[in-house]
Design a protein around this motif. Structure first.
Motif, PDB file in Angstrom:
ATOM      1  N   ARG A 193       3.363  35.490  34.690  1.00  0.00           N
ATOM      2  CA  ARG A 193       2.914  35.763  36.055  1.00  0.00           C
ATOM      3  C   ARG A 193       1.417  35.611  36.200  1.00  0.00           C
ATOM      4  N   ARG A 218      19.967  49.137  39.201  1.00  0.00           N
ATOM      5  CA  ARG A 218      19.100  49.214  40.380  1.00  0.00           C
ATOM      6  C   ARG A 218      17.693  49.597  39.976  1.00  0.00           C
ATOM      7  N   MET A 227      16.275  48.802  37.343  1.00  0.00           N
ATOM      8  CA  MET A 227      15.632  47.619  36.773  1.00  0.00           C
ATOM      9  C   MET A 227      15.228  46.641  37.861  1.00  0.00           C
ATOM     10  N   GLY A 228      15.547  46.940  39.108  1.00  0.00           N
ATOM     11  CA  GLY A 228      15.121  46.081  40.203  1.00  0.00           C
ATOM     12  C   GLY A 228      16.198  45.143  40.692  1.00  0.00           C
ATOM     13  N   MET A 229      17.404  45.272  40.172  1.00  0.00           N
ATOM     14  CA  MET A 229      18.470  44.395  40.614  1.00  0.00           C
ATOM     15  C   MET A 229      19.001  44.876  41.956  1.00  0.00           C
ATOM     16  N   GLU A 230      19.560  43.957  42.719  1.00  0.00           N
ATOM     17  CA  GLU A 230      20.199  44.348  43.961  1.00  0.00           C
ATOM     18  C   GLU A 230      21.701  44.146  43.821  1.00  0.00           C
ATOM     19  N   ARG A 268      20.725  36.635  50.360  1.00  0.00           N
ATOM     20  CA  ARG A 268      20.560  36.870  48.943  1.00  0.00           C
ATOM     21  C   ARG A 268      21.731  36.237  48.183  1.00  0.00           C
ATOM     22  N   ARG A 313       9.595  38.632  36.039  1.00  0.00           N
ATOM     23  CA  ARG A 313       9.305  39.536  34.934  1.00  0.00           C
ATOM     24  C   ARG A 313      10.142  39.151  33.702  1.00  0.00           C
ATOM     25  N   ARG A 342      10.892  29.106  46.174  1.00  0.00           N
ATOM     26  CA  ARG A 342      11.248  30.154  45.224  1.00  0.00           C
ATOM     27  C   ARG A 342      12.746  30.188  44.942  1.00  0.00           C
ATOM     28  N   GLU A 368       9.238  35.982  32.003  1.00  0.00           N
ATOM     29  CA  GLU A 368       8.066  36.124  31.155  1.00  0.00           C
ATOM     30  C   GLU A 368       8.450  36.740  29.815  1.00  0.00           C
ATOM     31  N   HIS A 403      10.871  39.106  41.934  1.00  0.00           N
ATOM     32  CA  HIS A 403       9.948  39.706  40.972  1.00  0.00           C
ATOM     33  C   HIS A 403      10.661  40.046  39.670  1.00  0.00           C
TER      34      HIS A 403
END
Lengths: 909, 909
Positions: free
Chosen positions: A204, A114, A116-119, A33, A145, A215, A148, A141
């Motif tokens: 998307r 986190r 919000m989907g962050m790592e 990552r 998002r 990607r 967009e 993802h």
């Protein structure tokens, strides 16, 4: 060093394995990552007073804490948290609690991220004591998002060929390209592409349009970082959240290497900049700055060429200039009146020969042409920039992008003030306010008042200093005049002028720094709501102060010096003992020119170059000395630092404001008084050639990599440029008509000259004074000359007229001509600028065609997709085949076809 | 008639059943599908020469035919068709073939439309002979598809409440609303709404966002029509395809009725216009015109108020005016020099008393204030309009809309020329050209040359006519002067002035029509590429010609009359016998004012009102007389005409250009010479109040309903307005300083007056002339006065000076003051305008907040939808529940969830 052009794939970064050799910390511990963003914070170090001091900047008191919590709740944070009464909380305010509170707050913030989907990956155990790092990675993802939401335009798979022009035009084009080949940087850019990817707002639902095979490289590092940055700042009222600093990693990839070699190097000074690459690495905002700087420098080339020609024309015609010939003529023995009472003596006009000849260099008809040229040049520059900007917008896929203010949410300081206000109100009314407070004009009134007063005060200080320098000049001159040593006296003028100009310069340099600080302080006082508003107000104030600072002495010389001097026998005095100064014979233009060149060159050499090169070098030296003192072991350890740790030691990026400000002041020097100093563009050009590479070096090597910001234009700077260009027209009109002798010469030639030539002009400009009219005690002490009548430069009636020494008809005629010239010049030049503005379309023809073509292609693409779907449905539903075909689609639509990625792909392409 | 406010649903049209009573032909034969668009064409009528003549406009020769086919192929037409060699085709060119060809072409075109999904119904068997109708209906899926391509913003289901301000502000607001209640039209508009639907670009993939429960009313009639229009014009190079005319049906629904009652009626002249409704029915472009006109009229109210006050101030102070008091004083017996050689006699200054007093009305310090006020007023108007435009853009959901040029494809005439050119080239080179030709500058050179020459010629004609009127004035005056009848002579001035002004007016009116035609002809010659370019060029040319036409006589009077008259004894003559005319004593301002008011009022009354009201009435009368001659049966039949047939008989919509042009010329009258005619805004206001309703009536009742065009702004007109406002500043500066006596008065007061008052001003402005200096034959014949010295108005040296009769020092001083005033006035006013421009933000605060809020709401909506989806997938895939949650979304995404309409609906709302 001609390296082969690189393919776009190579421009993206190397894999982690390739990188490990030279780079640590570009990836998470798992090596997969990528680190997209870095946050740093101070970790608790009981003995470290520095860390506490710095952190206290962010946590001043209980207000701030509750404020920050409040702000966090304003966002979409899912964790509700009861707000304690801050008044109570502030009472048990202790250091420990303070640090704990900070940590808690940070953890809450990280939790938000986190969610919000962050790592995230934390690294508190670094070799850098007292600093903790949070590495952030945005998974696919999240990127999709946010892309967009941000309406990012991304290249689709659809490729189209750009039309190559054929025929004569193409041949010329090829030839030009071949000739200018060495001027292009050795990077592959759009210039050599014949195909272009259609871009479309990423969505998307329309994923199948985009080439998502790789990607990792679909979103480049700058885009990833800016996406993360948007998320981080949307969770907090501060850009970096509750942390101290945030930045993007310097990628030592090919892009970086290329930038280093082909951009940030003095050896490529003659080349165009690789703007595409700069934008790729630093984002649009910085890209635009360098594109602007590049265009400005490029546009300075013709301006300085014409300027040099005008100057040379002045040099060439100096011997044919009748007025200076008449002054220098050996038979000329006009006796001039003393320039001051008592102390000064009569002098011969011949003595002014040197200045008269020198004046001609800057005071000739070519100057008029040159100032008209420069006004149009400025208009052209504006237009060109609009076009360039449009072209870049197109190339950078920003055409549809609306300047969405990422920083539209309130600044922390503003929120704090609002919080304080509503707390006060709650305290007073003893009830909880439901509505959100905001700062009204009334709240800001004290700040506004301070602003106005301080600004006026600062401008007053500038005026006072200029006046001080004038007094210095007058008094020194008088003192030196008194001296009996003739060599001293002959050097009087030169010494005084030079020292005064240098004093002015030094004052300007010092005040510049002071004013910068004052402007910032005043803007902080105002508590502007958003970052954008803060920046604009700051720029506006700094601009005014610095402009006034730089141009007040020059404006004094151009328009006020030598205007109010009285006449021999009744000179005007300030403070009853200092005579107002006069210009040397031949107009003030010469002195204006000297003042201008010293100020401009001095500012450029000292401020721009010495400061910008010297101070970083000095800092490095200090750091080097410090590191010497450190133990050898530590130094060794530093070599193994992670990438994000070394980046941490770079200076943070402080915005582009100083860079732009420097350039706009220079633009002022180039345009405002160009009538008196045709070499200004040349000096600016020389400076800028260095400036570009200097800035480039700074951005590449000395600053933390800033978060890429999208921008369509250069914002307020364009307006300031326009304003300077507008003011330039009127100032040049006044310089030509009032400072130079252009209009008196014309008036003499066409109204008074007996033979239509300039012969007799000098005589015509000199009035007579009968020495018997000297009041007692004002006649010169020096009795060496026996004169009855002396002359002085003014239009006044002779002693033998009915009204001796009053202003004569010639004066009014010349004044009317001067004013008429100003009106004509201003309106003609403004009209011409407007015509230039109107003739040159804002959007280059090829770009508008291209945009149109892309739109058509896009519609075509969708139509094809459409038909593909209908056919697909037709084949899926054999029962409906007999129905009227036109009715199919809406049914199919409302049923929402399950279109898989592979399916649509197969159907549409 | 206060009808209750209507709900939005009612604003849409009635069902077919309800309509049949009064309306036929709004629906297809099946009574279900609505007629969205009408195309008409001429059907073959062998004996009807009129039809052939008209149709030949569209089918000139074989070139056009092949051209049209060529163009059709350029589109997405699926039917390939071999192109015959047009050279050959043109040989067997016959009438029959011609008509057949037309029919074939039309059928091909109709086929194209059907391929695009449109539904067509033909009606050739109408009661209107010689005209065939094609009714077009766009089915739902076509509307959806095109709405997506056109990026139409449509209201979503998401509703949000608009924040109502509370506190004092709200109370004031309510009060203001209550007071202004009667000013609002009786239609329900946004003003009363507290909720607003979020709008989003329509997209079939996001269908679930929109409220599609009533598909018939989702797209309103104007939107449907414009969608069809886009498709029709995209299939052809002409707006109506190969047909003669195209229009939208007049819907006699509530909207129409409301417009008729609440807009197109003189009885509501004092009310605001229901702009929302106008836009709903006519589209944004026409809506913007009326909004602009409304704002302009509204802004004229304060301007005319101030104007009237200034005028009244002039009236009130006329008796305190020292100069006119001195002139009128009974003891004043200054003898003035004769105004012409020989014929004229000496006169007493007292005789000028009347004009001097009248002059004061327009020549007083208030005028200066008023022209500064009007310059700022113009700047305010511009700013206000920008804001209003922005607000309308927001209310009409145009914020994201980029002015996509529907008319960006070439005009038919252009294509024809290109075709001709390439054919010629093919003929010459004997090979088929692959590349598309285009018209170069070389091709257009003759047209450009004609343009320049014609424009100069036309301007020359205007000048010549103005000069002619001057000669008329001079000669009549001289002739009348010769007359011995004293009453005739006293009426001389008035008669001459009035007749000359009327002649000027008549000439202006006639030339206006001529120039309109010339400009159109010149623009056709130029063969501009696109409709937009055609319109812009036409507007530009018309504007220049009409402006020159309207303002040349006025400019002559303001700046040239009375400037070059010589002095008594050596008057200047034109053609050796006509003396250049002089203004009456007291400046030319009075005459300027008379000329202005006659031109302005005359233009408005005759051109705007008489023509616009009278001519349609006349046409109706003619039609009525014609119909009388028709058989009674036919008349009866007409009553049963289908809606589209009655609409066919209305006049076609000719664009907004004439309306705007009229208004911009008026704006010129209001701003350009406002210093001399403070009542101009009042007259303009009165005219516009009528104009709005007049135009409204025309649009509602007398024109075919035009296709709704989207527009964000008023385009080139805004630039022209700006230009007029800019020119106004400089012209007013000159009027005040040169035409009026304002500056001489000031100069006298502060430079020459012994006691600082105006006493003695008249004496100061008059120079002396010794009658013995008359050349032989130039002295007055009339020997009634025995004078030695006479006076005349000029600044010249007296006869007893060393240089008699040359221009005096006072002249130069006054001239310098005048010029200085121009510079100061121009720059101060420009600066103030810029500050107004800068202080008033272009986007109203509430709108920008609203836009920002909507963006946030939209993002929130999508985020919710997002989470809804994830939860849905979580529940669908129990096996994946243990995986890390963050990894779900991308998988789910790439699998493309089959989201049905109902499903997403349930999840997201």
């Amino acid at each position: 060093m001609h390296s082969p052009p690189l393919s776009p794939q190579l421009l993206n970064c190397l894999t982690p394995e390739e990188n490990t050799g030279c780079q640590h910390g570009l990836y998470f511990q798992d090596g997969e990552r990528r680190v997209d963003y870095i946050l740093t914070y101070h970790i608790k170090k009981p003995s470290s007073s520095r860390s506490n001091r710095q952190s206290s900047r962010f946590t001043d008191n209980a207000f701030t804490r509750s404020l920050r919590r409040g702000t966090a709740r304003l966002g979409r944070a899912p964790t509700p948290q009861p707000r304690g009464d801050p008044e109570v909380a502030s009472q048990d305010h202790s250091m420990d609690y303070h640090v704990d509170d900070k940590r808690l707050h940070r953890e809450e913030f990280e939790g938000n991220l986190r969610d919000m989907g962050m790592e995230l990956e934390k690294d508190e155990d670094t070799k850098t004591p007292g600093v903790g790092f949070v590495k952030i990675h945005a998974p696919w993802h999240v990127l999709c998002r946010e892309a967009e939401f941000m309406k990012l335009k991304m290249p689709t798979k659809k490729v189209y060929e750009m039309k190559q022009s054929t025929g004569v035009g193409a041949k010329i084009n090829t030839l030009v390209n071949k000739v200018t080949e060495p001027l292009y940087p050795n990077v592959e850019d759009n210039r050599t592409h014949n195909v272009k990817h259609l871009s479309y707002m990423f969505s998307r639902e329309k994923q199948h349009l985009f080439d998502l095979s790789d990607r990792d490289s679909f979103f480049d590092s700058k885009t990833r970082a800016s996406i993360v940055s948007v998320i981080v700042s949307s969770r907090s009222s501060m850009t970096c959240g509750p942390c101290n600093a945030c930045y993007v990693l310097t990628f030592s990839c090919f892009v970086f290497q290329l930038l280093y070699e082909e951009w940030a190097s003095y050896s490529v000074f003659y080349k165009y900049q690789p703007i595409g690459l700069v934008r790729k690495y630093f984002g649009e905002k910085i890209g635009l700055y360098f594109a602007w700087l590049g265009l400005y420098t490029q546009m300075l080339i013709p301006a300085s060429l014409v300027g040099v020609i005008v100057f040379l024309y002045g040099c060439a015609t100096v011997d044919d200039n009748i007025p200076s010939m008449e002054i220098c003529h050996p038979k000329n023995n006009i006796t001039m009146c003393p320039l001051c009472d008592r102390a000064c003596s009569y002098w011969k006009l011949k003595e002014a020969c040197g200045t008269a000849r020198a004046s001609h260099l800057f005071d000739n008809p070519a100057t008029v042409f040159f100032s008209i040229f420069m006004a149009l040049w400025a208009a052209m520059f504006m237009e060109h920039w609009k076009r360039r900007q449009m072209r870049l917008n197109y190339e950078w896929d920003l055409t549809g992008f609306e300047e969405e203010e990422v920083s539209d949410h309130p600044r922390a300081e503003y929120e704090l003030r609002v919080m304080q206000k509503s707390l006060k109100k709650e305290h007073k009314t003893q009830k909880v306010l439901t509505e959100k407070e905001k700062l009204t004009c009334k709240d800001r009134l004290p700040a506004y008042m301070t602003n106005v007063v301080m600004m006026l005060l600062m401008i007053g200080v500038t005026f006072a200093i200029v006046f001080g320098v004038i007094l210095y000049r007058i008094s020194t001159k008088t003192a030196l005049h008194m001296s009996n040593n003739p060599t001293t006296r002959s050097n009087v003028r030169l010494t005084v002028k030079t020292t005064a100009a240098i004093i002015n310069l030094v004052v300007i340099l010092i005040l510049d720094e002071v004013y910068g600080a004052v402007a910032r302080w005043l803007t902080v006082l105002e508590v502007p709501k958003t970052d954008k508003s803060f920046e604009e107000r700051l720029i506006f104030k700094t601009f005014i102060l610095k402009f006034v600072n730089a141009f007040t002495p020059i404006i004094y010389i151009a328009f006020f010096r030598g205007r109010l001097v009285g006449r021999p026998g009744s000179y005007l005095y300030v403070f009853e003992s200092y005579r107002m100064e006069e210009c040397a014979h031949g107009g003030c233009l010469m002195e204006l020119c000297i003042q201008l060149s010293i100020t401009m060159l001095g500012k450029q050499l000292i401020q721009n170059n010495l400061f910008e090169i010297g101070i970083p070098k000095l800092k490095k030296l200090i750091r080097y000395i410090k590191s010497k003192r450190r133990s050898f072991q530590e130094e060794e350890r530093e070599k193994k630092l992670q990438r994000y740790e070394t980046d941490h030691f770079l200076e943070p990026f402080a915005g582009l404001t100083p860079e732009y400000m420097e350039m706009i002041i220079q633009f002022g020097f180039v345009t405002l008084f160009v009538a008196s100093f045709p070499l200004a563009p040349l000096f600016a050009l020389l400076n800028n050639i260095i400036e570009i590479r200097l800035d480039a070096k700074k951005f590449v090597a000395e600053l933390r990599r800033p978060v890429a910001a999208r921008a369509k234009d250069i914002g307020i700077w364009y307006n300031l440029l326009r304003a300077v260009a507008k003011v330039a027209v009127i100032i040049n009109a006044f310089v030509i008509s009032f400072t130079s002798d252009f209009i008196p010469r014309l008036v003499y030639q066409y109204m008074y000259s007996p033979d239509g030539s300039m012969h007799g002009f000098v005589n015509h400009t000199l009035s007579y004074f009968n020495v018997s009219n000297f009041q007692d005690g004002k006649e010169p002490m020096d009795p060496q000359h026996q004169v009855e009548m002396c002359r002085y430069k003014d239009y006044r009636e002779p002693p033998w007229s009915n009204t001796p020494y009053v202003i004569s008809k010639e004066f009014w005629a010349v004044l009317a001509a001067r004013l008429a010239f100003v009106i004509v010049f201003q309106n003609v030049v403004m009209l011409m600028s407007d015509i230039v503005d109107w003739l040159i379309p804002d959007i280059p023809k090829d770009i508008s065609l291209q945009i149109h073509k892309e739109k058509i292609l896009m519609v075509e693409l969708f139509m094809k997709e459409e038909q593909g779907k209908i056919q697909f449905i037709d084949s899926m539903m054999p029962c409906g085949g007999k129905e009227k075909r036109n009715n199919h689609a809406p049914i199919a639509r409302s049923r929402s076809i399950p279109h898989t990625h592979s399916h649509t792909h197969a159907n549409n392409f």
